[in-house]
Design a protein around this motif. Structure first.
Motif, PDB file in Angstrom:
ATOM      1  N   TYR A  33       0.754  -1.209   0.076  1.00 50.74           N
ATOM      2  CA  TYR A  33      -0.076  -0.061  -0.019  1.00 50.74           C
ATOM      3  C   TYR A  33       1.029   1.368  -0.141  1.00 50.74           C
ATOM      4  CZ  TYR A  33      -3.249   3.555   1.457  1.00 50.74           C
ATOM      5  OH  TYR A  33      -3.997   4.771   1.721  1.00 50.74           O
ATOM      6  N   ILE A  34       2.007   1.177   0.665  1.00 58.11           N
ATOM      7  CA  ILE A  34       2.741   2.348   0.874  1.00 58.11           C
ATOM      8  C   ILE A  34       4.020   2.256  -0.245  1.00 58.11           C
ATOM      9  CG2 ILE A  34       2.355   2.839   3.125  1.00 58.11           C
ATOM     10  CD1 ILE A  34       5.020   1.714   3.776  1.00 58.11           C
ATOM     11  N   ASP A  35       3.838   1.448  -1.244  1.00 56.56           N
ATOM     12  CA  ASP A  35       4.704   1.363  -2.521  1.00 56.56           C
ATOM     13  C   ASP A  35       5.947   0.832  -2.163  1.00 56.56           C
ATOM     14  OD1 ASP A  35       2.832   2.359  -4.194  1.00 56.56           O
ATOM     15  OD2 ASP A  35       3.128   4.402  -3.957  1.00 56.56           O
ATOM     16  N   ILE A  36       6.141   0.012  -1.281  1.00 54.85           N
ATOM     17  CA  ILE A  36       7.544  -0.563  -0.763  1.00 54.85           C
ATOM     18  C   ILE A  36       7.296  -2.031  -1.194  1.00 54.85           C
ATOM     19  CG2 ILE A  36       9.226  -1.176   1.002  1.00 54.85           C
ATOM     20  CD1 ILE A  36       8.291   1.262   2.235  1.00 54.85           C
ATOM     21  N   ASN A  37       8.221  -2.812  -1.865  1.00 53.28           N
ATOM     22  CA  ASN A  37       8.290  -4.066  -2.065  1.00 53.28           C
ATOM     23  C   ASN A  37       8.371  -5.006  -0.944  1.00 53.28           C
ATOM     24  OD1 ASN A  37       9.048  -6.891  -2.606  1.00 53.28           O
ATOM     25  ND2 ASN A  37       9.621  -6.288  -4.752  1.00 53.28           N
ATOM     26  N   PRO A  38       7.368  -5.709  -0.386  1.00 59.01           N
ATOM     27  CA  PRO A  38       7.667  -6.451   0.901  1.00 59.01           C
ATOM     28  C   PRO A  38       8.801  -7.210   1.190  1.00 59.01           C
ATOM     29  CG  PRO A  38       5.428  -6.846  -0.067  1.00 59.01           C
ATOM     30  CD  PRO A  38       6.209  -6.156  -0.944  1.00 59.01           C
ATOM     31  N   ILE A  39       9.110  -7.857  -0.198  1.00 57.84           N
ATOM     32  CA  ILE A  39      10.536  -8.729  -0.012  1.00 57.84           C
ATOM     33  C   ILE A  39      11.725  -7.918   0.215  1.00 57.84           C
ATOM     34  CG2 ILE A  39      11.992 -10.319  -1.207  1.00 57.84           C
ATOM     35  CD1 ILE A  39       9.476 -11.611  -2.873  1.00 57.84           C
ATOM     36  N   ASP A  40      11.807  -6.681  -0.454  1.00 59.25           N
ATOM     37  CA  ASP A  40      12.716  -5.891  -0.181  1.00 59.25           C
ATOM     38  C   ASP A  40      12.892  -5.117   1.428  1.00 59.25           C
ATOM     39  OD1 ASP A  40      13.813  -6.275  -2.738  1.00 59.25           O
ATOM     40  OD2 ASP A  40      12.751  -4.549  -3.356  1.00 59.25           O
ATOM     41  N   ALA A  41      11.802  -4.784   1.709  1.00 63.22           N
ATOM     42  CA  ALA A  41      11.469  -4.673   2.975  1.00 63.22           C
ATOM     43  C   ALA A  41      11.907  -5.732   4.039  1.00 63.22           C
ATOM     44  CB  ALA A  41      10.066  -4.190   3.447  1.00 63.22           C
ATOM     45  N   ALA A  42      11.397  -6.850   3.931  1.00 64.47           N
ATOM     46  CA  ALA A  42      12.107  -7.827   4.629  1.00 64.47           C
ATOM     47  C   ALA A  42      13.543  -8.046   4.719  1.00 64.47           C
ATOM     48  CB  ALA A  42      11.359  -9.013   4.422  1.00 64.47           C
ATOM     49  N   LYS A  43      13.917  -8.147   3.646  1.00 61.33           N
ATOM     50  CA  LYS A  43      15.500  -8.031   3.434  1.00 61.33           C
ATOM     51  C   LYS A  43      16.050  -6.891   4.191  1.00 61.33           C
ATOM     52  CE  LYS A  43      15.819 -10.646  -0.822  1.00 61.33           C
ATOM     53  NZ  LYS A  43      16.261 -10.310  -2.382  1.00 61.33           N
ATOM     54  N   THR A  44      15.688  -5.747   3.958  1.00 65.77           N
ATOM     55  CA  THR A  44      16.283  -4.646   4.826  1.00 65.77           C
ATOM     56  C   THR A  44      16.049  -4.645   6.365  1.00 65.77           C
ATOM     57  OG1 THR A  44      15.777  -3.023   2.998  1.00 65.77           O
ATOM     58  CG2 THR A  44      16.012  -1.969   5.092  1.00 65.77           C
ATOM     59  N   MET A  45      15.121  -5.095   6.668  1.00 64.28           N
ATOM     60  CA  MET A  45      14.863  -5.280   8.230  1.00 64.28           C
ATOM     61  C   MET A  45      15.811  -6.425   8.875  1.00 64.28           C
ATOM     62  SD  MET A  45      10.680  -4.831   8.592  1.00 64.28           S
ATOM     63  CE  MET A  45      10.820  -4.993  10.573  1.00 64.28           C
ATOM     64  N   TRP A  46      15.882  -7.523   7.867  1.00 60.32           N
ATOM     65  CA  TRP A  46      16.677  -8.455   8.379  1.00 60.32           C
ATOM     66  C   TRP A  46      18.330  -8.264   8.632  1.00 60.32           C
ATOM     67  CZ3 TRP A  46      16.180 -13.063  10.786  1.00 60.32           C
ATOM     68  CH2 TRP A  46      17.184 -14.062  10.660  1.00 60.32           C
ATOM     69  N   MET A  47      18.527  -7.543   7.484  1.00 54.39           N
ATOM     70  CA  MET A  47      19.900  -7.064   7.404  1.00 54.39           C
ATOM     71  C   MET A  47      20.227  -5.974   8.454  1.00 54.39           C
ATOM     72  SD  MET A  47      21.534  -9.014   5.106  1.00 54.39           S
ATOM     73  CE  MET A  47      23.052  -8.021   5.223  1.00 54.39           C
ATOM     74  N   GLY A  48      19.229  -5.130   8.726  1.00 54.74           N
ATOM     75  CA  GLY A  48      19.541  -4.340   9.870  1.00 54.74           C
ATOM     76  C   GLY A  48      19.537  -4.809  11.237  1.00 54.74           C
ATOM     77  N   ALA A  49      18.884  -5.774  11.343  1.00 56.50           N
ATOM     78  CA  ALA A  49      18.715  -6.566  12.823  1.00 56.50           C
ATOM     79  C   ALA A  49      19.708  -7.363  12.904  1.00 56.50           C
ATOM     80  CB  ALA A  49      17.369  -7.228  13.044  1.00 56.50           C
ATOM     81  N   PHE A  50      20.314  -8.434  11.900  1.00 58.85           N
ATOM     82  CA  PHE A  50      21.221  -9.536  12.091  1.00 58.85           C
ATOM     83  C   PHE A  50      22.396  -9.312  10.949  1.00 58.85           C
ATOM     84  CE2 PHE A  50      16.874 -11.039  13.704  1.00 58.85           C
ATOM     85  CZ  PHE A  50      17.228 -11.213  15.218  1.00 58.85           C
ATOM     86  N   GLY A  51      22.301  -8.511  10.210  1.00 57.87           N
ATOM     87  CA  GLY A  51      23.075  -8.513   9.130  1.00 57.87           C
ATOM     88  C   GLY A  51      24.460  -8.083   9.275  1.00 57.87           C
ATOM     89  N   TYR A  52      24.684  -7.622  10.285  1.00 64.17           N
ATOM     90  CA  TYR A  52      25.969  -6.960  10.851  1.00 64.17           C
ATOM     91  C   TYR A  52      26.318  -6.809  12.273  1.00 64.17           C
ATOM     92  CZ  TYR A  52      23.724  -2.329  11.145  1.00 64.17           C
ATOM     93  OH  TYR A  52      22.907  -1.353  11.412  1.00 64.17           O
TER      94      TYR A  52
END
Length: 375
Positions: A33-52
């Motif tokens: 709805y807010i024009d964000i790809n859900p898969i990309d959003a999930a990847k961003t959240m995952w990398m932000g939380a556990f990616g480094y």
């Protein structure tokens, strides 16, 4: 449908996992709805939380706070008590920890200040839970009402103390002076460096280890002690427990004291471990979120730990999402709300279908002839 035929792990583990998955699927519609790809959003959240390492440190830092408040709510639940006062108990417990750091921290190193702050913080949190517990046990006042009222009292008390007593002169900020450096809890990257392990700096500190020990303590106490058995008995059937000789008043007060103590430990992580001063509203809703953590974790320490990790992921991953896409950080609140909705209010929505599916699969497996039988 016979509930006895359905293993406990189906409702204790598989059902919460399905509820969280559905919450994330509904969240995907929000991102579309807010024009964000859900898969990309999930990847961003995952990398932000556990990616480094730094992101993982922030995730575990948030997780630590949720463990304390989640365990506090879970312990009360076992006695049939809905402790809504974790926010106020964490607030007042933090006050005790802050007072210790402001006084003793000037003269003693952290390994002396820490155990004293731990005891005082737990006592302050337990003391704030005592009055609602006494009113529930002796006067019949509902614990939900009294603990909510004490949240407001704690907020007003802290505002007064920070403005009139703890605030340094020549400043308008509603916060105490900074604790002495010697009282600060060591960060995990500092501890690891002693053993030759290099980690990126993050707020994750020694209180994380203590939070894990609290999980072990709660497990041993609730399921392997006489008091724990009495707490669960009162929660299951107060009348039968009283008939069996269990003192209702003692158990209610004891349970709330332990619940308040666990919530009071929250300040170890936030104040002594990171902020290093008492600030207004430093609890930031963690006490209320602890209710959702306990519900998701089925009031079991392992479940609370996993649910705390999930909410820590949402906090840190949501911050990364906000930075990457410029979305309002309140999107994290929406995600939390969806998780709470499906794991709390709607937690049993998929239970009949799940049990029916399991029993059908189990019956098919039992009716399948073995090769030996066919031969």
């Amino acid at each position: 449908m016979s509930q006895a035929k359905v293993p406990a792990w189906v409702n204790m583990a598989l059902l919460p996992a399905i509820n969280v998955l559905v919450a994330f699927l509904v969240s995907a519609l929000l991102f579309i709805y807010i024009d964000i790809n859900p898969i990309d959003a999930a990847k961003t959240m995952w990398m932000g939380a556990f990616g480094y390492a730094e992101g993982a440190g922030y995730t575990l830092y948030y997780t630590t706070g949720f463990i304390f408040t989640g365990l506090a709510v879970a312990v009360a639940f076992h006695a049939g008590l809905f402790n809504i006062g974790g926010e106020g108990q964490a607030y007042i417990g933090g006050l005790g920890i802050g007072i210790v750091c402001l006084t003793l921290g000037e003269y003693a190193p952290w390994y002396i200040t820490f155990p004293v702050a731990l005891v005082v913080g737990g006592l302050f949190g337990a003391a704030w839970a005592f009055v609602p517990a006494y009113l529930q046990a002796k006067r019949g006042s509902h614990i939900v009402i009294t603990t909510i009222m004490f949240n407001f009292i704690a907020s007003s008390l802290m505002a007064y103390l920070l403005v009139e007593i703890l605030k340094p002169e020549n400043t308008m900020a509603t916060e105490s002076r900074v604790f002495a450096v010697s009282s600060w809890l060591p960060k995990m990257h500092e501890i690891m460096s002693v053993f030759g392990i290099q980690m990126e700096a993050s707020p994750l500190n020694l209180s994380f280890i203590f939070a894990l020990l609290c999980c072990v303590f709660v497990w041993l106490f609730i399921w392997h002690t006489r008091w724990g058995y009495e707490i669960r008995s009162v929660g299951a059937n107060p009348s039968a427990a009283s008939y069996a000789g269990i003192k209702y008043i003692k158990i209610i007060v004891l349970t709330m004291l332990i619940s308040g103590m666990l919530a009071g430990f929250f300040g170890l992580n936030v104040l002594q471990g990171e902020l290093h001063q008492i600030k207004l509203n430093f609890v930031e809703g963690f006490g209320f979120t602890g209710i959702a953590v306990a519900l998701m974790g089925r009031n079991h320490p392992i479940g609370v730990l996993l649910a705390s990790l999930l909410f820590g992921f949402l906090y840190q991953g949501g911050a990364e999402l906000s930075f990457e896409y410029g979305v309002d950080r309140n999107i994290v609140v929406v995600l939390q709300g969806l998780v709470i909705l499906f794991s709390g209010a709607l937690e049993h929505m998929f239970r009949p279908q799940l049990e029916k599916a399991y029993l059908k699969i189990a019956s098919l497996g039992s009716n399948t002839p073995s090769k030996k039988g066919v031969a």
